[in-house]
Design a protein around this motif. Structure first.
Motif, PDB file in Angstrom:
ATOM      1  N   LEU A  73     -69.201  10.241 -18.378  1.00 61.71           N
ATOM      2  CA  LEU A  73     -68.151   9.888 -17.417  1.00 61.71           C
ATOM      3  C   LEU A  73     -67.064   9.105 -18.129  1.00 61.71           C
ATOM      4  N   SER A  74     -65.825   9.558 -18.020  1.00 60.82           N
ATOM      5  CA  SER A  74     -64.673   8.868 -18.621  1.00 60.82           C
ATOM      6  C   SER A  74     -64.527   7.453 -18.083  1.00 60.82           C
ATOM      7  N   PRO A  75     -63.970   6.562 -18.901  1.00 58.04           N
ATOM      8  CA  PRO A  75     -63.492   5.310 -18.302  1.00 58.04           C
ATOM      9  C   PRO A  75     -62.286   5.650 -17.436  1.00 58.04           C
ATOM     10  N   LEU A  76     -62.281   5.222 -16.191  1.00 53.09           N
ATOM     11  CA  LEU A  76     -61.151   5.498 -15.290  1.00 53.09           C
ATOM     12  C   LEU A  76     -60.773   4.203 -14.580  1.00 53.09           C
ATOM     13  N   ALA A  77     -59.634   3.642 -14.963  1.00 46.65           N
ATOM     14  CA  ALA A  77     -59.185   2.382 -14.351  1.00 46.65           C
ATOM     15  C   ALA A  77     -59.037   2.570 -12.846  1.00 46.65           C
ATOM     16  N   GLY A  78     -59.569   1.637 -12.091  1.00 48.44           N
ATOM     17  CA  GLY A  78     -59.459   1.694 -10.633  1.00 48.44           C
ATOM     18  C   GLY A  78     -60.467   2.639  -9.999  1.00 48.44           C
ATOM     19  N   GLU A 138     -64.400   0.917 -16.321  1.00 50.59           N
ATOM     20  CA  GLU A 138     -62.938   0.972 -16.421  1.00 50.59           C
ATOM     21  C   GLU A 138     -62.570   0.194 -17.688  1.00 50.59           C
ATOM     22  N   MET A 139     -61.385   0.411 -18.221  1.00 50.48           N
ATOM     23  CA  MET A 139     -61.008  -0.385 -19.394  1.00 50.48           C
ATOM     24  C   MET A 139     -60.879  -1.864 -18.979  1.00 50.48           C
ATOM     25  N   ILE A 140     -61.369  -2.719 -19.842  1.00 47.88           N
ATOM     26  CA  ILE A 140     -61.358  -4.154 -19.536  1.00 47.88           C
ATOM     27  C   ILE A 140     -60.505  -4.865 -20.580  1.00 47.88           C
ATOM     28  N   VAL A 179     -69.128   0.010 -22.322  1.00 42.98           N
ATOM     29  CA  VAL A 179     -68.045  -0.875 -21.861  1.00 42.98           C
ATOM     30  C   VAL A 179     -66.804  -0.579 -22.684  1.00 42.98           C
ATOM     31  N   GLN A 180     -65.716  -0.258 -21.997  1.00 47.73           N
ATOM     32  CA  GLN A 180     -64.483   0.008 -22.743  1.00 47.73           C
ATOM     33  C   GLN A 180     -63.562  -1.205 -22.719  1.00 47.73           C
ATOM     34  N   ILE A 181     -63.114  -1.595 -23.906  1.00 47.40           N
ATOM     35  CA  ILE A 181     -62.260  -2.777 -24.033  1.00 47.40           C
ATOM     36  C   ILE A 181     -60.908  -2.355 -24.584  1.00 47.40           C
ATOM     37  N   ILE A 202     -63.648   1.175 -27.868  1.00 46.69           N
ATOM     38  CA  ILE A 202     -62.314   0.562 -27.964  1.00 46.69           C
ATOM     39  C   ILE A 202     -61.289   1.608 -27.546  1.00 46.69           C
ATOM     40  N   ASN A 203     -60.440   1.206 -26.615  1.00 47.65           N
ATOM     41  CA  ASN A 203     -59.425   2.125 -26.086  1.00 47.65           C
ATOM     42  C   ASN A 203     -58.256   2.225 -27.067  1.00 47.65           C
ATOM     43  N   MET A 204     -58.071   3.417 -27.635  1.00 42.14           N
ATOM     44  CA  MET A 204     -56.920   3.659 -28.513  1.00 42.14           C
ATOM     45  C   MET A 204     -56.165   4.893 -28.016  1.00 42.14           C
ATOM     46  N   VAL A 230     -64.797   4.829 -30.353  1.00 45.10           N
ATOM     47  CA  VAL A 230     -63.351   4.788 -30.077  1.00 45.10           C
ATOM     48  C   VAL A 230     -62.976   5.996 -29.226  1.00 45.10           C
ATOM     49  N   LYS A 231     -62.087   5.779 -28.257  1.00 45.82           N
ATOM     50  CA  LYS A 231     -61.537   6.903 -27.487  1.00 45.82           C
ATOM     51  C   LYS A 231     -60.044   6.952 -27.780  1.00 45.82           C
ATOM     52  N   THR A 232     -59.573   8.109 -28.229  1.00 45.28           N
ATOM     53  CA  THR A 232     -58.169   8.198 -28.606  1.00 45.28           C
ATOM     54  C   THR A 232     -57.593   9.577 -28.259  1.00 45.28           C
ATOM     55  N   GLY A 249     -48.747  12.575 -22.225  1.00 52.51           N
ATOM     56  CA  GLY A 249     -49.328  11.981 -21.012  1.00 52.51           C
ATOM     57  C   GLY A 249     -50.410  12.906 -20.490  1.00 52.51           C
ATOM     58  N   PHE A 250     -50.159  13.479 -19.314  1.00 58.44           N
ATOM     59  CA  PHE A 250     -51.112  14.445 -18.761  1.00 58.44           C
ATOM     60  C   PHE A 250     -50.497  15.832 -18.676  1.00 58.44           C
ATOM     61  N   SER A 251     -49.335  16.031 -19.343  1.00 61.35           N
ATOM     62  CA  SER A 251     -48.685  17.344 -19.241  1.00 61.35           C
ATOM     63  C   SER A 251     -49.305  18.319 -20.247  1.00 61.35           C
ATOM     64  N   ALA A 285     -65.463  15.834 -26.720  1.00 63.34           N
ATOM     65  CA  ALA A 285     -64.216  16.495 -26.300  1.00 63.34           C
ATOM     66  C   ALA A 285     -63.867  16.072 -24.882  1.00 63.34           C
ATOM     67  N   ASN A 286     -62.577  15.819 -24.672  1.00 59.21           N
ATOM     68  CA  ASN A 286     -62.125  15.348 -23.361  1.00 59.21           C
ATOM     69  C   ASN A 286     -60.793  16.007 -22.995  1.00 59.21           C
ATOM     70  N   GLY A 287     -60.624  16.222 -21.699  1.00 52.82           N
ATOM     71  CA  GLY A 287     -59.370  16.760 -21.193  1.00 52.82           C
ATOM     72  C   GLY A 287     -59.544  18.117 -20.541  1.00 52.82           C
ATOM     73  N   ASP A 288     -59.241  18.169 -19.220  1.00 48.12           N
ATOM     74  CA  ASP A 288     -59.228  19.415 -18.453  1.00 48.12           C
ATOM     75  C   ASP A 288     -60.603  20.054 -18.276  1.00 48.12           C
ATOM     76  N   ILE A 289     -61.646  19.249 -18.326  1.00 45.75           N
ATOM     77  CA  ILE A 289     -62.988  19.804 -18.062  1.00 45.75           C
ATOM     78  C   ILE A 289     -63.368  19.379 -16.643  1.00 45.75           C
ATOM     79  N   ILE A 302     -65.849  13.708 -18.793  1.00 41.18           N
ATOM     80  CA  ILE A 302     -65.173  14.181 -17.569  1.00 41.18           C
ATOM     81  C   ILE A 302     -64.409  13.028 -16.925  1.00 41.18           C
ATOM     82  N   GLY A 303     -63.114  13.225 -16.691  1.00 34.99           N
ATOM     83  CA  GLY A 303     -62.311  12.208 -16.017  1.00 34.99           C
ATOM     84  C   GLY A 303     -61.974  12.634 -14.602  1.00 34.99           C
ATOM     85  N   ARG A 304     -60.818  13.304 -14.451  1.00 40.09           N
ATOM     86  CA  ARG A 304     -60.332  13.621 -13.109  1.00 40.09           C
ATOM     87  C   ARG A 304     -61.271  14.512 -12.309  1.00 40.09           C
ATOM     88  N   GLY A 305     -62.098  15.267 -12.997  1.00 41.76           N
ATOM     89  CA  GLY A 305     -63.031  16.169 -12.296  1.00 41.76           C
ATOM     90  C   GLY A 305     -64.054  15.432 -11.442  1.00 41.76           C
TER      91      GLY A 305
HETATM   92  C1  LIG Z   1     -56.950   7.283 -12.747  1.00 38.10           C
HETATM   93  C2  LIG Z   1     -57.188   7.338 -14.225  1.00 38.10           C
HETATM   94  C3  LIG Z   1     -57.582   6.187 -14.898  1.00 38.10           C
HETATM   95  C4  LIG Z   1     -57.829   6.229 -16.273  1.00 38.10           C
HETATM   96  N1  LIG Z   1     -58.265   5.100 -16.901  1.00 38.10           N
HETATM   97  C5  LIG Z   1     -58.623   5.153 -18.213  1.00 38.10           C
HETATM   98  C6  LIG Z   1     -59.209   4.024 -18.853  1.00 38.10           C
HETATM   99  O1  LIG Z   1     -59.426   2.970 -18.256  1.00 38.10           O
HETATM  100  N2  LIG Z   1     -59.506   4.156 -20.180  1.00 38.10           N
HETATM  101  C7  LIG Z   1     -59.311   5.323 -20.880  1.00 38.10           C
HETATM  102  O2  LIG Z   1     -59.622   5.395 -22.070  1.00 38.10           O
HETATM  103  N3  LIG Z   1     -58.770   6.393 -20.280  1.00 38.10           N
HETATM  104  C8  LIG Z   1     -58.446   6.348 -18.971  1.00 38.10           C
HETATM  105  N4  LIG Z   1     -57.955   7.459 -18.354  1.00 38.10           N
HETATM  106  C9  LIG Z   1     -57.924   8.733 -19.107  1.00 38.10           C
HETATM  107  C10 LIG Z   1     -59.245   9.493 -18.873  1.00 38.10           C
HETATM  108  O3  LIG Z   1     -60.352   8.761 -19.311  1.00 38.10           O
HETATM  109  C11 LIG Z   1     -59.256  10.864 -19.582  1.00 38.10           C
HETATM  110  O4  LIG Z   1     -59.111  10.675 -20.958  1.00 38.10           O
HETATM  111  C12 LIG Z   1     -58.128  11.759 -19.089  1.00 38.10           C
HETATM  112  O5  LIG Z   1     -58.036  11.719 -17.675  1.00 38.10           O
HETATM  113  C13 LIG Z   1     -58.338  13.219 -19.529  1.00 38.10           C
HETATM  114  O6  LIG Z   1     -59.549  13.726 -19.056  1.00 38.10           O
HETATM  115  P1  LIG Z   1     -59.654  14.637 -17.708  1.00 38.10           P
HETATM  116  O7  LIG Z   1     -58.770  15.838 -17.918  1.00 38.10           O
HETATM  117  O8  LIG Z   1     -61.124  14.983 -17.626  1.00 38.10           O
HETATM  118  O9  LIG Z   1     -59.168  13.801 -16.579  1.00 38.10           O
HETATM  119  C14 LIG Z   1     -57.654   7.442 -16.999  1.00 38.10           C
HETATM  120  C15 LIG Z   1     -57.224   8.577 -16.310  1.00 38.10           C
HETATM  121  C16 LIG Z   1     -57.003   8.544 -14.947  1.00 38.10           C
HETATM  122  C17 LIG Z   1     -56.567   9.806 -14.247  1.00 38.10           C
END
Ligand SMILES: Cc1cc2nc3c(=O)[nH]c(=O)nc-3n(C[C@H](O)[C@H](O)[C@H](O)COP(=O)(O)O)c2cc1C
Length: 347
Positions: free
Chosen positions: A22-27, A49-51, A77-79, A104-106, A146-148, A184-186, A207-211, A231-234
């Motif tokens: 599960l991706s770190p997702l702020a909020g 979430e990132m801290i 824990v993501q910092i 570490i969030n990069m 590291v996540k970058t 960004g996300f484009s 691997a991350n993005g669009d899964i 997996i993030g947005r999924g």
């Molecule tokens: C609402 C939201 C919050 C996010 N917060 C973080 C975060 O705290 N740390 C981080 O490394 N990435 C964060 N991301 C990026 C995601 O972890 C992920 O890398 C990105 O959404 C791409 O993956 P996806 O296509 O599966 O969503 C966030 C993305 C979204 C949409």
């Protein structure tokens, strides 16, 4: 396709038995949401979430870290920050609270964070990035990851060199979101490039993005040969998704997606937990989850509009119970009509 992911720490090694994280997702990925995800994914690595390390030092966000040890299953824990000392202290605090690993969030592209030298800005300031990793590796015994992203504003900026340096500094796993900071996300996550970078590195690559579903995950693993997927947005509105993908990767056909009724009860349970822990503010947090979950059934949009305006838990519960009753009645009527039809057919 079930080999474990082995991570080396300075004193403590870790093994992850699921290829989906599960991706770190702020909020979003707070302890309450992670507990929901955990129901279907007992072995997956779930990220906080990132801290922010500096605000942690000032006492903010401590709760986010203190709750980690209370969870079953691995939690990373993501910092984020650009001060090596603050990041190391935060990492130590997280380790003491039961973190499975420190990330570490990069990669964060948010201007407010990058402007201060954190998140994706570290892709440019490689010296500082390496110093951060080395400091954290020295401060904790657990693995440091590291996540970058694939670059700052173009994929031509020798990201390989950056990743090699991170690896040499003691990073034990790298997650690659297949976009640059500028994107960004484009556009699309570049799985091909993730695969190319994976082949160059010795440490595990995620691997991350669009899964978003099992097919995406299987395709991405095949295309990149990555050690796992994140997996993030999924996951938004579908907390069972990590479990569903994990089952698919393990070729286990027994996954059962919750039905509409179960999904609606899930909203009530989630709200319950949020209110227990955060009081009235819990309802505000629940609203975004409700709007993500309440979809794909007859009457969903009407119900969603009412739920996000509800003023307390009672109103939410009543609206959901009413909807469940309607759905059940409709199902019964449908079953009755079917029986009548087959009786008539037989006559
Ligand atoms: C609402 C939201 C919050 C996010 N917060 C973080 C975060 O705290 N740390 C981080 O490394 N990435 C964060 N991301 C990026 C995601 O972890 C992920 O890398 C990105 O959404 C791409 O993956 P996806 O296509 O599966 O969503 C966030 C993305 C979204 C949409």
């Amino acid at each position: 396709m079930s080999s474990n992911i082995k991570l080396k720490g300075r004193g403590i090694n870790r093994i992850i038995t699921s290829k989906v994280m599960l991706s770190p997702l702020a909020g979003v990925t707070d302890n309450i949401f992670r507990r929901l995800v955990r129901k279907w994914a007992p072995n997956s690595l779930l990220f906080t979430e990132m801290i922010n390390a500096t605000s942690l030092k000032k006492g903010f966000g401590t709760q986010k870290i203190n709750q980690i040890g209370l969870e079953e299953g691995p939690v990373g824990v993501q910092i984020f920050d650009n001060r090596p000392h603050a990041v190391s202290e935060a990492a130590k605090q997280a380790e003491d609270s039961g973190a499975f690993l420190i990330d570490i969030n990069m990669g964060c592209p948010v201007k407010k964070i990058a402007k201060k030298g954190g998140g994706s800005a570290l892709i440019k300031d490689r010296k500082l990035a390496i110093e951060l990793v080395k400091n954290v590796v020295k401060a904790v015994k657990i693995p440091v990851t590291v996540k970058t992203r694939l670059g700052w504003d173009s994929k031509e900026e020798n990201i390989e060199d950056f990743l090699f340096k991170l690896q040499d500094a003691g990073t034990t796993m790298i997650t690659l979101h297949g976009r640059t900071r500028k994107q960004g996300f484009s556009g699309k996550s570049d799985w091909e490039m993730i695969g190319r970078l994976k082949r160059l590195l010795e440490i595990p690559v995620i691997a991350n993005g669009d899964i978003k579903n099992p097919d995406d995950a299987l395709n991405c693993l095949k295309q990149t040969n990555a050690d796992g997927v994140m997996i993030g947005r999924g996951i938004l509105g579908s907390p069972w998704k990590i479990g569903e993908i994990d089952y698919a990767i393990k070729e286990n056909k027994n996954f059962k997606e919750p039905n509409t009724e179960e999904k609606l009860y899930l909203i009530i349970d989630h709200l319950d937990e949020l209110i227990k822990e955060k009081g009235d503010h819990g309802l505000l947090i629940a609203r975004k989850h409700i709007s993500w979950t309440c979809k794909d059934f007859k009457g969903a949009s009407n119900l969603r509009n009412k739920l996000v305006r509800a003023v307390d838990k009672n109103e939410v519960t009543n609206l959901i119970n009413k909807m469940i009753k309607t759905l059940k009645n409709e199902k019964n009527t449908l079953a009755l009509n079917k029986t009548n039809y087959s009786l008539n057919e037989n006559n």
